[in-house]
Scaffold this motif. Structure first.
Motif, PDB file in Angstrom:
ATOM      1  N   ALA A  70      -5.116   3.848  14.829  1.00 22.43           N
ATOM      2  CA  ALA A  70      -3.698   4.061  13.317  1.00 22.43           C
ATOM      3  C   ALA A  70      -3.218   4.607  13.268  1.00 22.43           C
ATOM      4  CB  ALA A  70      -5.203   4.698  12.605  1.00 22.43           C
ATOM      5  N   GLY A  71      -2.819   5.818  13.950  1.00 27.69           N
ATOM      6  CA  GLY A  71      -0.792   6.865  13.573  1.00 27.69           C
ATOM      7  C   GLY A  71      -0.017   5.351  14.498  1.00 27.69           C
ATOM      8  N   GLY A  72      -0.539   4.980  15.226  1.00 27.59           N
ATOM      9  CA  GLY A  72       1.029   3.853  15.405  1.00 27.59           C
ATOM     10  C   GLY A  72       1.010   2.516  14.006  1.00 27.59           C
ATOM     11  N   LEU A  73       0.572   2.762  13.740  1.00 25.03           N
ATOM     12  CA  LEU A  73       0.317   2.294  12.259  1.00 25.03           C
ATOM     13  C   LEU A  73       1.107   2.303  10.857  1.00 25.03           C
ATOM     14  CD1 LEU A  73      -2.884   0.337  11.757  1.00 25.03           C
ATOM     15  CD2 LEU A  73      -1.121  -1.164  13.007  1.00 25.03           C
ATOM     16  N   ALA A  74       1.754   3.800  10.837  1.00 26.50           N
ATOM     17  CA  ALA A  74       2.530   4.395  10.278  1.00 26.50           C
ATOM     18  C   ALA A  74       3.633   3.406   9.777  1.00 26.50           C
ATOM     19  CB  ALA A  74       3.099   5.877  10.801  1.00 26.50           C
ATOM     20  N   SER A  75       4.346   3.164  10.036  1.00 25.85           N
ATOM     21  CA  SER A  75       6.178   2.427  10.360  1.00 25.85           C
ATOM     22  C   SER A  75       5.664   0.882   9.628  1.00 25.85           C
ATOM     23  CB  SER A  75       7.067   2.313  11.255  1.00 25.85           C
ATOM     24  OG  SER A  75       5.889   1.045  12.487  1.00 25.85           O
ATOM     25  N   VAL A  76       4.398   0.625   9.543  1.00 26.25           N
ATOM     26  CA  VAL A  76       4.230  -0.539   9.439  1.00 26.25           C
ATOM     27  C   VAL A  76       3.193  -0.174   8.353  1.00 26.25           C
ATOM     28  CG1 VAL A  76       2.649  -2.629   9.333  1.00 26.25           C
ATOM     29  CG2 VAL A  76       3.594  -1.076  11.281  1.00 26.25           C
ATOM     30  N   VAL A  77       2.842   0.421   7.677  1.00 26.71           N
ATOM     31  CA  VAL A  77       2.170   1.151   6.114  1.00 26.71           C
ATOM     32  C   VAL A  77       3.725   1.522   5.407  1.00 26.71           C
ATOM     33  CG1 VAL A  77       0.756   1.883   5.023  1.00 26.71           C
ATOM     34  CG2 VAL A  77      -0.350   1.033   7.875  1.00 26.71           C
ATOM     35  N   LEU A  81      -9.460  11.290  11.609  1.00 27.91           N
ATOM     36  CA  LEU A  81      -8.116  11.866  11.937  1.00 27.91           C
ATOM     37  C   LEU A  81      -7.098  10.961  12.049  1.00 27.91           C
ATOM     38  CD1 LEU A  81      -9.534  14.318  14.284  1.00 27.91           C
ATOM     39  CD2 LEU A  81      -8.420  14.863  11.801  1.00 27.91           C
ATOM     40  N   GLY A  82      -7.091   9.867  12.710  1.00 26.14           N
ATOM     41  CA  GLY A  82      -6.249   8.054  12.587  1.00 26.14           C
ATOM     42  C   GLY A  82      -5.440   8.443  11.544  1.00 26.14           C
ATOM     43  N   CYS A  83      -6.299   8.372   9.949  1.00 28.61           N
ATOM     44  CA  CYS A  83      -5.230   7.722   9.017  1.00 28.61           C
ATOM     45  C   CYS A  83      -4.802   9.597   8.301  1.00 28.61           C
ATOM     46  CB  CYS A  83      -7.218   7.917   7.722  1.00 28.61           C
ATOM     47  SG  CYS A  83      -7.857   6.637   7.522  1.00 28.61           S
ATOM     48  N   ASN A  84      -5.211  10.735   9.318  1.00 21.51           N
ATOM     49  CA  ASN A  84      -3.867  12.225   8.839  1.00 21.51           C
ATOM     50  C   ASN A  84      -2.795  11.613   9.764  1.00 21.51           C
ATOM     51  OD1 ASN A  84      -3.633  14.276  10.637  1.00 21.51           O
ATOM     52  ND2 ASN A  84      -4.132  14.881   8.302  1.00 21.51           N
ATOM     53  N   GLN A  85      -3.279  10.827  10.831  1.00 18.95           N
ATOM     54  CA  GLN A  85      -1.723  11.051  11.220  1.00 18.95           C
ATOM     55  C   GLN A  85      -0.662   9.814  11.240  1.00 18.95           C
ATOM     56  OE1 GLN A  85      -0.811  13.138  14.608  1.00 18.95           O
ATOM     57  NE2 GLN A  85      -2.225  14.266  13.361  1.00 18.95           N
ATOM     58  N   LEU A  86      -1.228   9.162  10.507  1.00 23.50           N
ATOM     59  CA  LEU A  86      -1.282   7.835  10.015  1.00 23.50           C
ATOM     60  C   LEU A  86       0.296   7.943   8.834  1.00 23.50           C
ATOM     61  CD1 LEU A  86      -2.130   3.763   9.122  1.00 23.50           C
ATOM     62  CD2 LEU A  86      -0.476   5.134   7.453  1.00 23.50           C
ATOM     63  N   ILE A  87      -0.554   8.895   7.787  1.00 26.96           N
ATOM     64  CA  ILE A  87       0.396   9.143   6.547  1.00 26.96           C
ATOM     65  C   ILE A  87       1.502  10.538   7.262  1.00 26.96           C
ATOM     66  CG2 ILE A  87      -0.250  10.880   4.553  1.00 26.96           C
ATOM     67  CD1 ILE A  87      -3.188   9.455   4.660  1.00 26.96           C
ATOM     68  N   ASN A  88       0.895  11.011   8.036  1.00 28.87           N
ATOM     69  CA  ASN A  88       1.673  12.496   8.572  1.00 28.87           C
ATOM     70  C   ASN A  88       2.751  12.312   8.774  1.00 28.87           C
ATOM     71  OD1 ASN A  88       0.167  13.947   7.296  1.00 28.87           O
ATOM     72  ND2 ASN A  88      -0.101  15.177   9.295  1.00 28.87           N
ATOM     73  N   TRP A  89       2.971  10.782   9.851  1.00 24.54           N
ATOM     74  CA  TRP A  89       4.252  10.369  10.274  1.00 24.54           C
ATOM     75  C   TRP A  89       4.708   9.670   9.317  1.00 24.54           C
ATOM     76  CZ3 TRP A  89       6.243  11.131  14.518  1.00 24.54           C
ATOM     77  CH2 TRP A  89       6.041  11.609  15.866  1.00 24.54           C
ATOM     78  N   GLY A  90       3.792   9.141   8.337  1.00 23.13           N
ATOM     79  CA  GLY A  90       4.511   7.646   7.270  1.00 23.13           C
ATOM     80  C   GLY A  90       5.113   8.887   6.136  1.00 23.13           C
ATOM     81  N   ILE A  91       5.286  10.129   5.831  1.00 24.03           N
ATOM     82  CA  ILE A  91       5.889  10.845   4.689  1.00 24.03           C
ATOM     83  C   ILE A  91       6.661  11.574   5.674  1.00 24.03           C
ATOM     84  CG2 ILE A  91       3.709  10.750   3.193  1.00 24.03           C
ATOM     85  CD1 ILE A  91       3.390  13.117   3.540  1.00 24.03           C
ATOM     86  N   SER A  92       7.173  11.652   6.712  1.00 23.17           N
ATOM     87  CA  SER A  92       7.651  12.588   8.005  1.00 23.17           C
ATOM     88  C   SER A  92       8.759  11.625   8.221  1.00 23.17           C
ATOM     89  CB  SER A  92       7.061  13.847   8.029  1.00 23.17           C
ATOM     90  OG  SER A  92       6.194  13.246   9.549  1.00 23.17           O
ATOM     91  N   PHE A  93       8.720  11.614   9.254  1.00 27.05           N
ATOM     92  CA  PHE A  93       9.234  10.743  10.192  1.00 27.05           C
ATOM     93  C   PHE A  93       9.820   9.830   9.557  1.00 27.05           C
ATOM     94  CE2 PHE A  93      10.156   8.036  14.148  1.00 27.05           C
ATOM     95  CZ  PHE A  93      10.802   9.230  14.813  1.00 27.05           C
ATOM     96  N   TYR A  94       9.170   9.006   9.655  1.00 23.28           N
ATOM     97  CA  TYR A  94       9.545   7.125   9.112  1.00 23.28           C
ATOM     98  C   TYR A  94      10.104   7.234   7.681  1.00 23.28           C
ATOM     99  CZ  TYR A  94       6.694   5.459  13.563  1.00 23.28           C
ATOM    100  OH  TYR A  94       7.509   5.524  14.492  1.00 23.28           O
ATOM    101  N   MET A  95      10.117   8.585   6.779  1.00 22.92           N
ATOM    102  CA  MET A  95      10.995   8.153   5.674  1.00 22.92           C
ATOM    103  C   MET A  95      12.121   8.198   5.151  1.00 22.92           C
ATOM    104  SD  MET A  95      12.373  10.412   3.443  1.00 22.92           S
ATOM    105  CE  MET A  95      11.976  12.109   4.212  1.00 22.92           C
ATOM    106  N   PRO A  96      12.763   9.080   6.353  1.00 18.09           N
ATOM    107  CA  PRO A  96      14.315   8.258   6.119  1.00 18.09           C
ATOM    108  C   PRO A  96      14.797   7.020   6.734  1.00 18.09           C
ATOM    109  CG  PRO A  96      14.138  10.534   7.083  1.00 18.09           C
ATOM    110  CD  PRO A  96      12.782   9.627   7.466  1.00 18.09           C
ATOM    111  N   GLY A  97      14.145   6.405   7.245  1.00 18.06           N
ATOM    112  CA  GLY A  97      13.866   4.643   7.395  1.00 18.06           C
ATOM    113  C   GLY A  97      13.361   4.171   6.402  1.00 18.06           C
ATOM    114  N   THR A  98      13.237   4.830   5.149  1.00 16.80           N
ATOM    115  CA  THR A  98      12.764   3.650   4.313  1.00 16.80           C
ATOM    116  C   THR A  98      13.804   4.355   2.663  1.00 16.80           C
ATOM    117  OG1 THR A  98      10.414   3.078   4.551  1.00 16.80           O
ATOM    118  CG2 THR A  98      11.087   2.681   2.302  1.00 16.80           C
TER     119      THR A  98
END
Length: 396
Positions: free
Chosen positions: A142-149, A14-31
């Protein structure tokens, strides 16, 4: 109803699930925002307005999530939300107008509300009750690493392909993330008859609800506004923007220490420590004009505070309310925070323009004093309670 066995793999999957979900939604525009602007001519504010729209959709759906969790179960809810984010990535990749872009973000908003922390944590509490607290803390690691990844991953993908193709890759990540939710047991909830509380207990619950909603709304406003405009603060001090990496280090490090601290650090104590640290941290940032090292200390320290805020938001209701009321109460009480999350980037942009970064930080410092006062009020109120709310034994 008997709770299912808490599998050891759940925090990781579930930590990996949250890492991906945050990374491809909330943090996506930043990149991807700059590449999208270069290709389409859309302005950066127009692109980021999609994320604001998604947050407004999240707030509008919030009261209904508890009912959905009860009807179809947490695993199906989180999986559906994850798949909606994946679909929205495809829709964005195929958008050639801002109308299409905004419609895709509305789908993203539905997916985010069903699959990010708030819904997942409610599902865990529905399943495991008081046992969910430690799992929630581990999931945030794990979820907190979304932006880092995902920030460097997005940059790397853009060197190989267009932003549209990058979004299609993100959609594939979303499918992987949906598969990870299969580790979560799916359990619907039977109708529960409401207990009839005494007048004093009802008043205290209502008071705790108002305090919690106000506390989380203010802390979300400051945290989101600060993190969104962090590069501006760093640039104003003359430090390299790379110093922003300290934010992620502080966030993950603080969550790790919270996990290590164990049951001795109750949600109420964590709330108090986090809130009292906020004014001190902002004073450190305000002194950056005199001492350059304090700017780096502020970035690291407030990153740590921001990391703990996620845990506070998720676990504090377990100490204030009965676990069986968690999903219903948080679904309503988090609406002000979700609205503040949508408004804070624009509000801080206005503050920075009118008052400068230092003036905006003074405003933030004033708000942190109010936040600290609310935390002290909650702490004293709960300490004076002779016994915890029915069904929440073990959290005080």
């Amino acid at each position: 109803m008997k709770s299912p066995v808490l599998a050891r793999a759940i925090p990781f999957t579930l930590g990996c699930n949250q890492l991906i979900n945050w990374g491809i939604s909330f943090y996506m525009p930043g990149t991807l925002a700059r590449a999208i602007t270069a290709d389409t001519g859309w302005s950066s504010p127009a692109i980021y307005s999609g994320l604001t729209l998604a947050m407004l959709v999240m707030a509008s759906l919030s009261p209904r999530v508890a009912r959905l969790l009860a009807l179809i179960g947490g695993q199906r809810t989180v999986m559906i939300g994850t798949l909606l984010i994946s679909v929205s990535c495809v829709a964005m990749a195929c958008s050639y107008s801002l109308v299409g872009w905004y419609l895709a973000w509305m789908v993203t908003g539905v997916g985010m509300r069903l699959s990010l922390y708030d819904a997942l944590f409610a599902a865990l509490v529905n399943l495991y009750g008081q046992q969910a607290r430690r799992t929630i803390s581990r999931v945030t690691l794990a979820g907190g690493l979304a932006s880092v990844v995902f920030w460097p991953l997005g940059e790397a993908l853009l060197t190989l392909m267009s932003w549209r193709e990058t979004l299609l890759i993100y959609a594939l990540f979303g499918l992987l993330s949906a598969a990870l939710t299969r580790s979560l047991p799916n359990q619907t909830l039977p109708a529960v008859s409401k207990r009839q509380p005494t007048s004093s207990a009802d008043d205290k619950t209502r008071r705790n609800g108002w305090l919690y909603a106000t506390f989380i709304a203010l802390i979300t406003f400051v945290s989101n506004g600060t993190s969104t405009h962090l590069p501006e603060f760093i640039a104003s001090t003359g430090l390299p923007v790379a110093i922003g990496m300290l934010w992620g280090i502080g966030q993950t490090g603080a969550r790790f220490l919270e996990v290590v601290a164990g049951a001795g650090l109750t949600p109420l104590r964590l709330t108090l420590v986090t809130a009292l640290a906020m004014p001190v941290c902002f004073l450190l940032g305000l002194s950056s004009s005199l001492y350059l090292w304090s700017a780096a200390g502020f970035v690291l320290g407030y990153g740590a505070i921001n990391g703990l805020v996620t845990i506070v938001k998720a676990t504090l209701p377990l100490q204030l309310f009965a676990p069986e009321e968690y999903a219903r109460r948080t679904g309503v009480l988090l609406i002000p925070a979700q609205l503040m999350a949508a408004a804070s980037p624009l509000a801080y942009a206005w503050l920075n323009r009118m008052l400068g970064t230092t003036g905006a930080m003074w405003v933030s410092w004033g708000l942190t004093l109010v936040i600290a006062g609310l935390a002290v009020t909650l702490f004293i109120g709960q300490r004076q309670t002779k016994k915890p709310p029915e069904g929440s034994e073990g959290f005080v």
